[in-house]
Design a protein around this motif. Sequence first.
Motif, short mmCIF file in Angstrom:
data_model
loop_
_atom_site.label_atom_id
_atom_site.label_comp_id
_atom_site.label_asym_id
_atom_site.label_seq_id
_atom_site.Cartn_x
_atom_site.Cartn_y
_atom_site.Cartn_z
N ASP A 291 0.89 -1.13 -0.06
CA ASP A 291 -0.02 0.04 0.07
C ASP A 291 0.73 1.24 0.04
N GLY A 292 1.98 1.05 -0.79
CA GLY A 292 2.89 2.47 -0.82
C GLY A 292 3.87 2.45 0.34
N GLY A 293 3.86 1.55 1.37
CA GLY A 293 4.93 1.51 2.33
C GLY A 293 4.27 2.09 3.50
N PRO A 294 5.35 2.29 4.62
CA PRO A 294 4.77 2.94 5.84
C PRO A 294 4.36 4.22 5.93
N SER A 295 3.35 4.55 6.87
CA SER A 295 3.01 6.06 6.79
C SER A 295 3.92 6.95 7.18
N SER A 296 5.01 6.53 7.92
CA SER A 296 5.85 7.65 8.23
C SER A 296 7.20 7.17 7.84
N THR A 297 8.16 8.09 7.35
CA THR A 297 9.57 7.74 7.18
C THR A 297 10.46 7.85 8.26
N SER A 298 9.93 8.28 9.33
CA SER A 298 10.81 8.17 10.53
C SER A 298 11.37 6.81 11.30
N LEU A 299 12.64 6.89 11.44
CA LEU A 299 13.24 5.74 11.88
C LEU A 299 13.25 5.56 13.39
N SER A 300 12.79 6.79 14.17
CA SER A 300 12.65 6.90 15.69
C SER A 300 11.23 6.46 15.96
N SER A 301 11.27 5.18 16.24
CA SER A 301 10.00 4.51 16.73
C SER A 301 10.21 3.05 17.18
N ALA A 302 9.48 2.75 18.01
CA ALA A 302 9.57 1.14 18.29
C ALA A 302 9.29 0.13 17.23
N ASP A 303 8.46 0.60 16.11
CA ASP A 303 8.20 -0.15 14.96
C ASP A 303 9.35 -0.39 14.17
N SER A 304 10.14 0.73 14.14
CA SER A 304 11.37 0.72 13.34
C SER A 304 12.51 -0.14 14.08
N MET A 305 12.60 0.26 15.29
CA MET A 305 13.43 -0.65 16.07
C MET A 305 13.06 -2.53 15.90
N GLU A 306 11.97 -2.53 15.83
CA GLU A 306 11.31 -3.89 15.87
C GLU A 306 11.86 -4.50 14.53
N ALA A 307 11.66 -3.78 13.42
CA ALA A 307 12.06 -4.27 12.01
C ALA A 307 13.40 -4.66 12.21
N THR A 308 14.25 -3.74 12.82
CA THR A 308 15.55 -3.88 12.84
C THR A 308 16.14 -5.10 13.65
N LEU A 309 15.41 -5.39 14.67
CA LEU A 309 15.67 -6.52 15.63
C LEU A 309 15.43 -7.87 14.78
N ASP A 310 14.14 -7.91 14.11
CA ASP A 310 13.63 -8.99 13.33
C ASP A 310 14.70 -9.61 12.42
N ILE A 311 15.08 -8.33 11.55
CA ILE A 311 16.07 -8.66 10.42
C ILE A 311 17.29 -9.02 11.10
N GLU A 312 18.00 -8.64 12.08
CA GLU A 312 19.19 -8.89 12.53
C GLU A 312 19.06 -10.30 13.18
N THR A 313 17.97 -10.80 13.79
CA THR A 313 17.76 -12.03 14.36
C THR A 313 18.12 -12.94 13.55
N ILE A 314 17.17 -12.87 12.23
CA ILE A 314 17.01 -13.99 11.37
C ILE A 314 18.38 -13.97 10.64
N ILE A 315 18.97 -12.93 10.49
CA ILE A 315 20.68 -12.99 9.81
C ILE A 315 21.53 -13.65 10.68
N ALA A 316 21.50 -13.59 11.97
CA ALA A 316 22.37 -14.05 13.06
C ALA A 316 22.12 -15.56 13.06
N MET A 317 20.79 -15.92 13.28
CA MET A 317 20.60 -17.31 13.56
C MET A 317 20.43 -18.27 12.52
N SER A 318 20.08 -17.70 11.22
CA SER A 318 20.15 -18.45 10.04
C SER A 318 20.88 -17.69 8.92
N PRO A 319 22.04 -17.74 9.09
CA PRO A 319 22.88 -16.65 8.08
C PRO A 319 22.79 -16.70 6.59
#
Length: 883
Positions: A291-319
């Motif tokens: 739907d055009g992407g997130p409603s905000s481009t700000s990276l300063s949010s719990a949701d942005s930190m969440e996306a970072t956590l998910d990505i880095e966890t998948i990378i680390a545990m199934s590299p």
Amino acid sequence: MVKRVAFLAVFLLSAALVQPVAAYAATGSTVSMVRLPLGERPALEPMGVVQPERPLHIRVMLRPRHPGALARLATAVSTPGSPEYHHYLKKGMFASQYGASPKVVAETMAWLRSKGLQPGPLTDGLYIPVTVTTGQAEQAFSTQLLLYRLPSGRVAMANQQPPLVPSSLAPYIQSIVGLSTLGSLRPSLSFMTRSDTASTADHAVVDQASQAAGPLGPRACSAASSGMPTGVYTYTQIANAYSYSSLYVKGIEGNNVTVGIFATAAFNPSDIAQFQSCYGTDATVNVVNVDGGPSSTSLSSADSMEATLDIETIIAMSPMAQITVYEGRGDSLGDSLDIFSSMVNEDTASVLNISFGVCEPAASTDSGYMSSFNVLAEQAAAQGETVLASSGDAGSEGCYGESGLTTTEQDALAVDFPASDPYVTGVGGVTLLQASSPPSQTAWNDGCSAGSCSAGGGGISQRWPMPSWQRGPGVISSYSSGLPCNNPSGYCREVPDVSMVASGGVTIYYTGGYQGVDGWVAVGGTSLAAPSWAALVALADQGCNSPVGFINPVLYSPPSYVQGSLFYGVTSGNNDATGTNQGRYPAGVGYNLATGLGTPVADEVLTALQPEQGCTVPSPSPSPTPTPAPAPTASSGYLIAAANGSVFGFGEVSYKGSAYGKAAGAPISSIAIDPASQGYWLLSDNGSVFGFGAPYFGSAYRYIGFALASSIAATPNGQGYWILTTNGSVFGFGDAPYYGSAYDMIGETLAKAIVPTPNGQGYWILTTNGSVFGFGDAPYYGSAYGYTGGSPALSMAATPNGQGYWILTTNGSVFTFGNAKAYGTGIGLSPYAALVAIVPTSDGQGYWLVSSNGSVFGFGDAPYYGSAYDILGDTFVLAAGGY
């Protein structure tokens, strides 16, 4: 060429009728209207009306054809021992088999357009997006939208009346989602800032004795590990504690597996690059904007930190896994439905991770949201996609801190959705006390402060009854109940299913500035637990001919969890975060409502999840090449099978035996020739199979329910066979692949014949009304639908090269399609008995027609060898086959 011939029996059965949709009346005509259900509404005074020009995204979700069939398939393909286990729907097949009928879609679209709305493109036959203004929505659905200021300060809107729809369409509309923004998914995230000032440029690898996890496993650099607070670990230590490292040394790192991540905010690619530099990985991360992407481009949010956590966890545990991040708006439950729909319908990621949730009472504010999500979850299971969701961070009081709910409601017992969905694996949290092997751990419960809690979500669903796969020994306890979900005859769904590290967590690299964070930060919560499990599933999918799919039926299968072989049990602590619910729920031996089955013994879980043929090789196994059929013998003839199990051979065929006296009162409905040995199989209508000079691979006796088994057909090399039932289900045995079924496609008619293509890479299904459905590489050449004159179609046979087929009806009519030639009909030849089988000659230049009284009629180059007319006795013919 040896021919595998279809045959049929006449059954006097009733079938569930599909009620037709009444034609939508044109504008100006009187149309009967009804209202759909209304979601829960807050006990708050509205603050005003919504501006009519405000843009609004709504979703009209249609019901799948035969919803019960979809649920049955989703369970069957996920349950070991089922003939359909891991026989998933092929990509792109869902709409044709389970989407709403074209008539329902057309009627719905016409109605929406008549209201001045512009529906978007239909997704997988069920999901219709509509972008409107609030004023248009109010007029179209006869409701009023009002604004509310929630206790959190957030302003939301909600419709005051349920949407009004035509009564002719109401039974086919699952929901209209998006008229309320009271609820939204939130990340299950907890974090603390680092106590050290380690340089982010310091990438020296720390002591390998404690940090190594195999040749290519995660290796934390000192920037990620130095100065960590007590209880915070690196991914390397977690991998060692839970046996992931034992998989890395075998080369199992998620090669060629794609993991999809649910996200409602963007992430900083440079953060991911910095993390990968630290851990020595090079994973590919792609983004799909929904739907055009997130409603905000700000990276300063719990949701942005969440996306970072998910990505880095998948990378680390199934590299070695590939990652696709599905980014969309997160302003409402409808927005989250769009993201999940995109993940499921794209069908490219075999593992889908959702580190978000909302308590079930809040999810109920948008009526139909949970049921619509559930249909998508069933679709994911049917397609072989594993869906994992965090169980929440508010303990057993899942609604604590939920805006719009009263204090009493926030303190009450509740679980998070979608973790509670019956086709989702809910992942709870534990506190890792020591990263030893086995790990020292307890149920995660750090209590509540400053309006938020930190404890693993778990408890009893208020919405879903307990699914069949969860009703195994060791699950039911004194806390189990059927009251919350109003299931007086049973129990309710229990959450979580499994758990993983949550408290304290791990260090990730994030520079978005949320809560002043810039650099390495300690992050935990069930938002860490869910992607850790997703990574494990990705490891299990490596090299598989098919992905492991919905994993709960395997995880709950005894004796695995009873004996504790797959899980490290959690026996201490509870998840009563507020301390107001008498310690509900305590951890304990076996399954418990605080931590589920426990945390994974990764190598044991992987072994359990693999299909029977195994898939631990580093690269995907190639698709098997069918063994060519043996050279045909110079024989010609036919076999006639009677209802009582008797078999009569004519011409140059070998009699191998009969099922007379063995069928236990169930009529023999079909016969299939074994191309390898020229033996044969007999099928009774209860699903039993009898082999004579042909190997036995199994039967459908335990799986066909209230349907009858109507047809059996052999694979080209005789190493397997398919069984068709009258409701359109297909069961494969031996090397017979599953290509799909006609279960929800045949309406009130009956499925009567299954005919393979010559190479065994597909098959046709014939129904009594003359319809033909092709699956796999079986091309559609036409059908006899509308031409049978009320005479049931009972038999079908393919030409030797598979480029055509014949259809026979009970009155003797023969219909030809493709390159099938007409050599004659049986009309008038058997006035007192039905024609039940058409048997082609080996060269396809003729065929025999067989009637229920045993008479045989040859056409083309089909010689007459005799009939069973005078030797049947008091039985009758149901099937025939030939060489």
